[in-house]
Design a protein around this motif. Structure first.
Motif, short mmCIF file in Angstrom:
data_model
loop_
_atom_site.label_atom_id
_atom_site.label_comp_id
_atom_site.label_asym_id
_atom_site.label_seq_id
_atom_site.Cartn_x
_atom_site.Cartn_y
_atom_site.Cartn_z
N ARG A 109 0.84 -1.30 -0.02
CA ARG A 109 0.06 -0.15 0.20
C ARG A 109 0.89 1.36 -0.05
O ARG A 109 0.49 2.29 -0.73
N GLU A 110 2.02 1.27 0.93
CA GLU A 110 2.99 2.31 0.80
C GLU A 110 3.41 2.84 -0.49
O GLU A 110 3.37 4.00 -1.07
N ASN A 111 3.80 1.72 -1.44
CA ASN A 111 4.13 2.06 -2.67
C ASN A 111 3.14 1.95 -3.70
O ASN A 111 3.25 2.25 -5.03
N MET A 112 1.93 1.64 -3.46
CA MET A 112 0.83 1.46 -4.25
C MET A 112 1.06 0.72 -5.38
O MET A 112 0.98 0.94 -6.75
N MET A 113 1.43 -0.73 -5.12
CA MET A 113 1.96 -1.64 -6.10
C MET A 113 1.40 -2.84 -5.50
O MET A 113 1.21 -3.27 -4.36
N LEU A 134 -7.97 1.59 -3.83
CA LEU A 134 -6.98 1.71 -4.79
C LEU A 134 -7.60 0.49 -6.05
O LEU A 134 -8.51 0.07 -5.89
N LYS A 189 9.88 -2.65 -8.29
CA LYS A 189 8.84 -1.81 -7.61
C LYS A 189 9.30 -0.40 -7.83
O LYS A 189 9.64 0.32 -6.74
N LEU A 190 9.46 -0.01 -9.12
CA LEU A 190 10.08 1.17 -9.57
C LEU A 190 9.23 1.94 -10.57
O LEU A 190 8.81 1.32 -11.39
N LEU A 191 9.25 3.12 -10.27
CA LEU A 191 8.15 4.05 -11.07
C LEU A 191 9.01 4.90 -12.28
O LEU A 191 8.51 5.26 -13.25
N LYS A 219 1.60 -1.34 -11.08
CA LYS A 219 1.27 0.00 -10.30
C LYS A 219 -0.33 0.14 -10.20
O LYS A 219 -1.05 -0.35 -10.88
N MET A 221 -3.71 2.65 -8.93
CA MET A 221 -3.96 4.20 -8.83
C MET A 221 -4.95 4.46 -7.85
O MET A 221 -5.65 3.09 -7.43
N PRO A 222 -5.37 5.37 -7.31
CA PRO A 222 -6.39 5.97 -6.41
C PRO A 222 -7.83 5.46 -6.88
O PRO A 222 -8.07 5.80 -8.23
N ILE B 248 -1.99 10.72 -2.30
CA ILE B 248 -2.48 10.10 -3.44
C ILE B 248 -3.47 8.96 -3.07
O ILE B 248 -4.46 9.02 -3.80
N ASP B 385 8.30 9.67 -7.48
CA ASP B 385 8.58 8.52 -8.41
C ASP B 385 9.86 7.62 -7.60
O ASP B 385 10.36 6.65 -8.38
#
Lengths: 471, 471
Positions: A109-113, A134, A189-191, A219, A221-222, B248, B385
């Motif tokens: 959840r912290e990284n939204m992944m 999410l 886990k990289l944007l 990834k 999204m909200p 977010i 990011d």
């Protein structure tokens, strides 16, 4: 390539790898469902010799090593809901079914992944995420049945791509078993990541020909808190399409969906559903959705969109701001393929893509092709993306033989027209075995040469999903 | 590889191709500016034998055919504003400068796309688009000097990637000269395309090693009508970063930018600029921007963001809703590299990327590395990011020799730490020659093997930009 057939000894070895009950072999009735996907028609079928249901990346790696050693082709398969023959074992051999690799491994959840296995049904990801506020923004129309692994392999598009983009935008990391059985991690886990060539995105949409995905990092999204759908009726396709850039440029609004349906598509679906919309006035429809976190903003946006559509010539604009009416209008859109399936047993679903502003022109020119060949071509699809599902529907009186003779001519006409307008074969369904022979109508020898070079670097024995995309 | 040097005869042939006045040869003073990019330090310099300034794709194709025939390396170059040595001719030979290919070829308003040549300054695209209510959403910090061709080659990121993504999201089509001189069209004016492997996106970020771009089709977005910036002061990096996912997920807001600056970075820039912000209270800062088409919505969003920051421990939140105050706070962010450049002549700008939630941990651990080696590591960058610009600043008393001895140890410590937190070498600056030797700290042999296979398929003679990314 000189492929070998599976022997009983090899099957015994494979049973040792994945377990007795996870191997289907020697029973044509049990193997038959894995000889095709959802592509209409019987032309793209091919029987596997065995179906394996591995549970781990290590098992898949062992299978690939055996396949390479013995020169046995392997075709990966998700839910089998594809529309281009991608999961069909064109050269026989092994079908590698990922339905047992169906765990959601981790929500971060912290990284939204989220990290998932390839056999998770795409819609389950969003069901799981609801309570966390999410969502995963990929949205293929077959969301409730298709697997996320197949979505990645085909770079699935769908109804929300105008705002959210296609699958590729959300794939941050992959664990991959290469055709030779080696394993490689791509991304993470990289944007952002420019550490070497973008092999991650080369894998996305490679139709299971370059590697097998065993873990997928997506990834998130909200989750939008509200969504409203508009059904806008126009007298002509041209009027409908002309409204689209006005919404985006003048309004500064990127809708979630901009779905287009021409007169034939709307009429077919309404007849099929006994729907009472005043479709007889409509030469074309746009189904436009907006979503967001703020109800007032969403309302403002859909009102602006309605105004733009009316000033662009929409004769009526229906607003669906609750799930019941929303479902009623999306149902029309979703039922077009079914509506035509009952009209004729011989059909071909196309997936061409053109610059969005060319849609009225191509729809008009389809009418010529249609009358020349004596067929129907209802058109619908993702107008905001220029991605049009043209459904070729034969005259019901035609024989199978005549249909198979004439279909390549019809397709060649359609693809040449598409190419002449700056378009190409497929926006989201893929090439697979279905469109392979038409590749040269839209791409150059140099491009095919580059693909061949890449395939050769990844899979020198051509073991993985042979017979797809190009020869 | 056994490369050959340019002979006077070959130079005469090249002059015939691009015109006498578009060749620099034999004059070290004129050649010197093309021996480096903006990477700090003298280590990544290498002199070209000739600089060519072609005007057309056909000229580039002819140059590549000659280079292959004669085994002379070719290094493409845009504005030379890169930060990893990508445009440096590591093996000598030809520098192919695209500064004369600087035309905006076509604005297609209906499709919201623009076609440009590689030598167009990125910011000029947006200046040109202003009056049409459109913009190109790539936003590297060097926007006012860098070329769009370089942005594509490096897959440039920048300050707006949280909302808009990086360069790759906007590249729809490329005309490419391949290393052997052949030309190929990739993609087109298409928002979706799964017709074969995604070679288009393989080209993006390939650092000029797989092909030369001669035309670029970019997707455009509606120009936001308003933007507001918030400067949020926190006591610690941890508190600052913890606010980000709350904005977010809880707020459902995707800000345009979420820039992070740690205490050292803020203090350095404020000292340098004689800025009077109460930075002494700030252990870290977030610079958060929101943009949109609707002023009321933007206001609502920035107020929500301000509230989230305050409830996450922000000690102060400044609002910049006009260009003057906005410029004042962005100036702090942009001047960090300059501020440290005057502190010490020996510096190294890093560009690591980690899962966004790992930023507080990595910033804390940089403090250990910093004290162990007796260096400063101010950190700043794109918090949204997870892309952090860690600037390694030597003690001013160190000699060049000592710096060059110890820097590889410092970098190895930094990269190993980054890897241990799930991160990698570069988020947007690239590998080039600068980070090549550290690739194996973060990627596997299998991954390098795949890259090598791709390179070999595209450029068997290793003519194009040799010495970059991997050997």
């Amino acid at each position: 390539m000189g492929y070998n057939r599976l022997t009983p000894d090899l099957v015994a070895e494979l049973r040792g790898m994945v377990g007795e009950k996870n191997v289907i072999y020697g029973d044509p009735e049990q193997l038959e469902p894995f000889s095709h996907d959802e592509t209409p028609g019987k032309k793209y079928r091919s029987m596997p010799e065995a179906v394996l249901r591995p549970r781990t990346a290590a098992e898949i790696s062992a299978i690939m090593r055996l396949a390479n050693r013995e020169m046995v082709p392997v075709t990966p398969r998700g839910a089998g809901s594809g529309l281009s023959g991608g999961a069909v074992p064109a050269h026989g051999g092994i079908v590698l079914l990922v339905d047992r690799m169906n765990s959601i491994l981790e929500l971060d959840r912290e990284n939204m992944m989220i990290t998932v296995e390839p056999g998770v049904v795409s819609n389950e990801i969003n069901e799981y995420l609801k309570e966390y506020g999410l969502f995963y923004a990929g949205y293929p129309m077959s969301m409730e049945t298709c697997f996320i692994g197949g979505n990645v392999a085909e770079n699935a598009g769908g109804g929300k791509a105008v705002k959210y983009g296609v699958t590729s935008r959300y794939v941050l990391g992959l664990e991959v078993v290469l055709p030779n059985g080696d394993m490689v991690e791509l991304g993470g886990k990289l944007l952002k990541d420019v550490t070497g060539y973008n092999i991650l995105q080369l894998m996305v949409g490679s139709e299971g020909t370059l590697g097998l995905f065993t873990k997928i990092i997506l990834k998130l999204m909200p989750l939008p808190k509200c969504q409203v759908d508009l059904l806008c009726l126009f007298e002509t396709s041209e009027a409908a399409i002309k409204a689209v850039p006005r919404i985006i440029t003048e309004g500064g609004i990127i809708p979630t969906s901009i779905e287009f349906m021409d007169k034939l598509a709307v009429k077919g679906a309404c007849d099929y559903l006994n729907e009472t919309l005043p479709y007889d006035k409509a030469g074309a429809m746009l189904l436009i959705s907006v979503d967001g976190s703020d109800a007032a903003q969403v309302e403002k946006e859909y009102e602006m969109i309605g105004d733009f559509c009316e000033s662009s010539g929409a004769t009526e604009v229906y607003v669906a701001d609750n799930p019941t009416t929303s479902e009623r209008i999306w149902k029309i859109r979703r039922n077009i393929p079914e509506a035509y399936a009952v009209k004729s047993p011989r059909q071909c679903g196309e997936d061409i893509v053109v610059p969005p502003a060319k849609i009225p022109e191509i729809v008009a020119k389809f009418a010529d092709i249609s009358s020349r060949h004596g067929i129907l071509i209802p058109c619908y699809g993702h107008a905001g993306d220029g991605n049009l599902h043209a459904r070729i529907v034969s005259d019901p009186s035609w024989t199978d033989d005549y249909w198979h003779d004439v279909l390549p001519e019809i397709l060649t006409d359609i693809y040449k027209l598409t190419k002449s307008l700056g378009g190409t074969l497929s926006g989201e369904h893929g090439i697979g075995s279905k469109r392979k022979r038409y590749m040269r109508t839209v791409v150059s020898e140099e491009y095919i040469g580059l693909m061949r070079g890449i395939k050769n670097a990844f899979d020198p024995n051509k073991i993985l999903n042979p017979g797809k995309i190009f020869d």
